[in-house]
Scaffold this active site. Structure first.
Site, mmCIF file in Angstrom:
data_model
loop_
_atom_site.group_PDB
_atom_site.id
_atom_site.type_symbol
_atom_site.label_atom_id
_atom_site.label_comp_id
_atom_site.label_asym_id
_atom_site.label_seq_id
_atom_site.Cartn_x
_atom_site.Cartn_y
_atom_site.Cartn_z
ATOM 1 N N ASP A 131 9.929 -13.221 105.903
ATOM 2 C CA ASP A 131 9.972 -11.866 106.436
ATOM 3 C C ASP A 131 8.730 -11.284 106.029
ATOM 4 O OD1 ASP A 131 11.588 -9.663 107.493
ATOM 5 O OD2 ASP A 131 13.274 -11.025 107.121
ATOM 6 N N ASP B 54 24.205 -14.902 87.696
ATOM 7 C CA ASP B 54 24.288 -13.502 87.676
ATOM 8 C C ASP B 54 24.801 -12.925 88.829
ATOM 9 O OD1 ASP B 54 22.522 -13.881 89.595
ATOM 10 O OD2 ASP B 54 20.632 -12.938 88.601
ATOM 11 N N ASN C 149 22.544 -19.154 88.887
ATOM 12 C CA ASN C 149 22.568 -18.835 87.183
ATOM 13 C C ASN C 149 23.418 -17.871 87.009
ATOM 14 O OD1 ASN C 149 21.637 -16.482 88.356
ATOM 15 N ND2 ASN C 149 19.385 -16.491 87.364
ATOM 16 N N ASP D 14 24.107 -18.508 94.170
ATOM 17 C CA ASP D 14 23.667 -18.149 93.034
ATOM 18 C C ASP D 14 23.825 -19.471 92.010
ATOM 19 O OD1 ASP D 14 23.065 -17.118 90.785
ATOM 20 O OD2 ASP D 14 25.129 -16.004 90.607
ATOM 21 N N ASP E 99 9.609 -7.538 110.502
ATOM 22 C CA ASP E 99 10.296 -6.470 110.594
ATOM 23 C C ASP E 99 9.826 -5.368 111.265
ATOM 24 O OD1 ASP E 99 13.012 -5.520 108.935
ATOM 25 O OD2 ASP E 99 11.587 -3.991 108.476
ATOM 26 N N ASP F 141 19.968 -17.007 94.752
ATOM 27 C CA ASP F 141 18.529 -17.128 94.323
ATOM 28 C C ASP F 141 17.823 -18.341 94.965
ATOM 29 O OD1 ASP F 141 19.757 -19.325 92.905
ATOM 30 O OD2 ASP F 141 20.238 -17.604 91.148
ATOM 31 N N HIS G 115 21.888 -10.505 109.390
ATOM 32 C CA HIS G 115 22.208 -9.712 108.251
ATOM 33 C C HIS G 115 22.296 -8.389 108.633
ATOM 34 C CE1 HIS G 115 17.908 -9.136 108.772
ATOM 35 N NE2 HIS G 115 18.057 -8.140 108.012
ATOM 36 N N ASP G 116 22.135 -7.766 109.711
ATOM 37 C CA ASP G 116 22.208 -6.264 110.215
ATOM 38 C C ASP G 116 23.580 -6.268 111.339
ATOM 39 O OD1 ASP G 116 19.891 -5.605 108.804
ATOM 40 O OD2 ASP G 116 18.546 -5.856 110.347
ATOM 41 N N GLU H 168 10.724 -8.432 115.146
ATOM 42 C CA GLU H 168 12.083 -7.578 115.487
ATOM 43 C C GLU H 168 11.654 -6.178 116.217
ATOM 44 O OE1 GLU H 168 15.640 -5.469 112.786
ATOM 45 O OE2 GLU H 168 13.605 -5.139 112.265
HETATM 46 C C1 NOJ Z 1 15.509 -4.439 109.746
HETATM 47 C C2 NOJ Z 1 16.024 -5.141 108.695
HETATM 48 O O1 NOJ Z 1 16.385 -6.294 109.433
HETATM 49 C C3 NOJ Z 1 16.874 -4.367 108.081
HETATM 50 O O2 NOJ Z 1 17.831 -5.070 107.176
HETATM 51 C C4 NOJ Z 1 16.251 -3.364 107.259
HETATM 52 O O3 NOJ Z 1 17.247 -2.272 106.739
HETATM 53 C C5 NOJ Z 1 15.204 -2.537 108.098
HETATM 54 N N1 NOJ Z 1 14.518 -3.221 109.131
HETATM 55 C C6 NOJ Z 1 14.340 -1.820 107.480
HETATM 56 O O4 NOJ Z 1 13.285 -2.576 106.859
#
Ligand code: NOJ
Length: 561
Positions: free
Chosen positions: A98, A25, A23, A21, A199, A29, A329-330, A256
């Site tokens: 993405d 908040d 700034n 970050d 995605d 960013d 991230h998932d 993905e």
């Molecule tokens: C896969 C993404 O990596 C995930 O973070 C997202 O919630 C779902 N697709 C829906 O877009």
């Protein structure tokens, strides 16, 4: 095999909300990313994948896009983006964006128009259906709990959302939708970006008629997955996209694709099919999921892990290409899931990295992985932010599941494990922000942070740096064939790589117990040079080798094997 820059590269994935970050908040960013480009450059990665940075109401942290051509205001401005791209290219870093086109946000202007009346020209941009006797059009459940349909009172129809209610699915059967998407892709590619991570791209074609899914015992909803994944027109659409857009640029694409096996994968990535370059398979990520899906955590076996890795190598070899990842991230943090995030955190993080960077395919590093960041355990559900986690929690509470049982699965599998802020230093909030972070920092940041890693020559960071450097120096690491050794062994993961006359031998002890590496019957070699190891190794003797906890060694073999 065809040589390509995206086969030789190493990808660094940034989840911008949690990266840096600039700034105050509390939200990461683009200017924060610019500040840290030299850090990524020092690591040695050469491709950056940015999770969505487009305008979004953030019900799913940017995976719900309300304007594909604007930058999310929390992340910065269009000018910041131009500067980021320029600063990346100046350093020889490529940018992968993405592409989220299975669905938009319900606040996207297309959806607002689509919802306004049945006659609106945008109605057919989304998937609207009549209900059945006061019920949704079919029994499908959403990935984020609840029904996959949302009723709209004003027009008395339901729209399909495979993810959150605020993520209506686009209707790819409508040619206008496809053209709008291709146009938007050209908009970004013409700015000079270097590719897309797509995605859930294998969900864009649904089986006509949208039939009810099978409903397991006690399940609240039917399983729509067989009617949405790898649907009848998906390859037609991707080939069209390739013809119209992708083929016109020197870019890289990675799809993905949940629910793809090695046979169906070939249809997406074999180079003669003109679709995508790589995909993210989920077979390995599902290794510890039981019948109840991802939250139903079960133990995994190394022999199965190896079989999956090898099957994908073999399945895609020569004509396709693999992407190599153990977290993103998932997914939970790899060192907590497949390694040991306590006494052997550094050793096991390095051992897993050795696998990812010496197997055939393109390695993906998820921010923080390179310093061995771990999962988080927040006491209370109110500390969690992820919509998937929160919806699941509420649904299970309604079903009467005890809180401790639910929390246990969140600790193991919740997506917020990977989304706590990047740990830069030991100052407040790990140096991520001067404000209040949108999600709490992992309390272990005083020990695990970038500043400490850069001060310690033995850190996980420098081990990654060395692995990446080796990849640049030895083509065999990129292009060499893979051959498994000790296939059924439950402790050691060992393999050779071969390329022209060269050979590498990789030996990994996957657990904390000491384990013995034995060469297969009849295998011989003389002369070996140790390229990298996560321990001090005095004796490069390879016979009857006892490996220490999570020990990893990579040898260059002079003759034999
Ligand atoms: C896969 C993404 O990596 C995930 O973070 C997202 O919630 C779902 N697709 C829906 O877009």
């Amino acid at each position: 095999m065809e040589k390509k820059w995206w086969k030789e590269g190493v990808v660094y994935q940034i989840y911008p909300r949690s990266f840096k970050d600039s700034n105050g908040d509390g939200i990461g960013d683009l200017r924060g990313i610019i500040e840290k480009l030299d850090y990524i450059k020092e690591l040695g990665a050469d491709i950056i994948w940015l999770c969505p940075i487009y305008q979004s109401p953030n019900c799913d942290n940017g995976y719900d896009i309300s304007d594909y051509r604007k930058i999310m205001k929390e992340f910065g401005t269009e000018e910041d983006f131009e500067e980021l791209l320029h600063e990346m290219h100046k350093r020889g870093l490529k940018l992968i964006m993405d592409l989220v086109v299975n669905h938009t946000s319900d606040e996207h202007e297309w959806f607002v128009a689509s919802k306004s009346s049945r006659e609106n020209p945008y109605r057919d941009y989304y998937i609207w259906r009549d209900g059945k006797d006061g019920n949704p059009p079919n029994n499908w459940g959403s990935f984020f709990s609840g029904s996959a349909w949302k009723y709209d009172e004003a027009t008395n129809q339901y729209y399909l959302h495979l993810f959150a209610e605020k993520q209506p699915d686009l209707n790819w059967e409508n040619k206008k939708v496809r053209e709008e998407i291709y146009d938007m892709m050209r908009f970004w590619l013409d700015k000079g970006i270097d590719g897309f991570r797509m995605d859930v791209i294998n969900l864009i074609s649904k089986v006509p008629g949208l039939p009810d899914g099978e409903k397991g015992e006690g399940a609240l909803y039917g399983n729509g997955f067989p009617y949405t994944a790898n649907g009848p027109r998906v390859h037609e659409y991707l080939q069209e996209m390739n013809r119209e857009v992708l083929s016109k640029y020197d870019i890289m694409t990675v799809g993905e694709t949940p629910g793809v096996d090695t046979e169906s994968a070939k249809l997406y990535v074999n180079s003669d099919r003109n679709e995508l370059n790589m995909l993210f398979q989920f077979e390995l990520m599902d290794i510890d999921s039981g019948w109840g899906g991802k939250w139903d955590v079960k133990p995994w076996k190394l022999s199965t892990f190896k079989k999956i890795m090898y099957k994908w190598y073999e399945g895609l070899k020569e004509k396709g290409w693999n992407s190599l990842y153990l977290n993103n991230h998932d997914q939970p943090r790899m060192v907590s899931r497949f390694g040991n995030d306590k006494e052997y955190r550094q050793e096991s993080a390095k051992m897993l990295a050795t696998l990812l960077h010496t197997w055939q395919g393109t390695p993906y590093i998820y921010q923080g992985e390179e310093i061995g960041m771990t999962n988080v355990r927040f006491e209370d559900i109110s500390e969690y932010r992820d919509i998937e986690t929160l919806n699941m929690y509420n649904e299970k509470i309604r079903q009467g599941v005890p809180v401790e049982t639910i929390m246990k699965s969140i600790y193991a599998k919740g997506r917020d494990n990977a989304r706590t802020p990047m740990q830069w230093d030991a100052s407040d909030n790990a140096g991520f922000t001067e404000g209040t972070p949108w999600i709490r920092v992992n309390p272990n940041y005083k020990e695990i942070n970038v500043e400490n890693a850069l001060k310690d020559r033995n850190s996980v960071f420098y081990y990654y740096q060395k692995l990446i450097k080796l990849r640049k120096e030895h083509e065999i690491i990129v292009y060499g064939d893979v051959n498994l050794l000790m296939e059924d062994d439950e402790n050691i993961f060992a393999y050779t790589r071969s390329y022209n006359d060269e050979k590498l031998l990789v030996i990994l002890n996957f657990f904390e117990k000491e384990a013995e590496f034995k060469l297969d019957e009849g295998m011989k070699f003389d002369g070996a040079e140790l390229l990298i190891s996560n321990y001090e190794v005095d004796n490069p003797e390879l016979k009857n080798m006892i490996l220490r906890p999570y020990e990893a060694r990579v040898y260059k073999i002079h003759h034999g094997l």
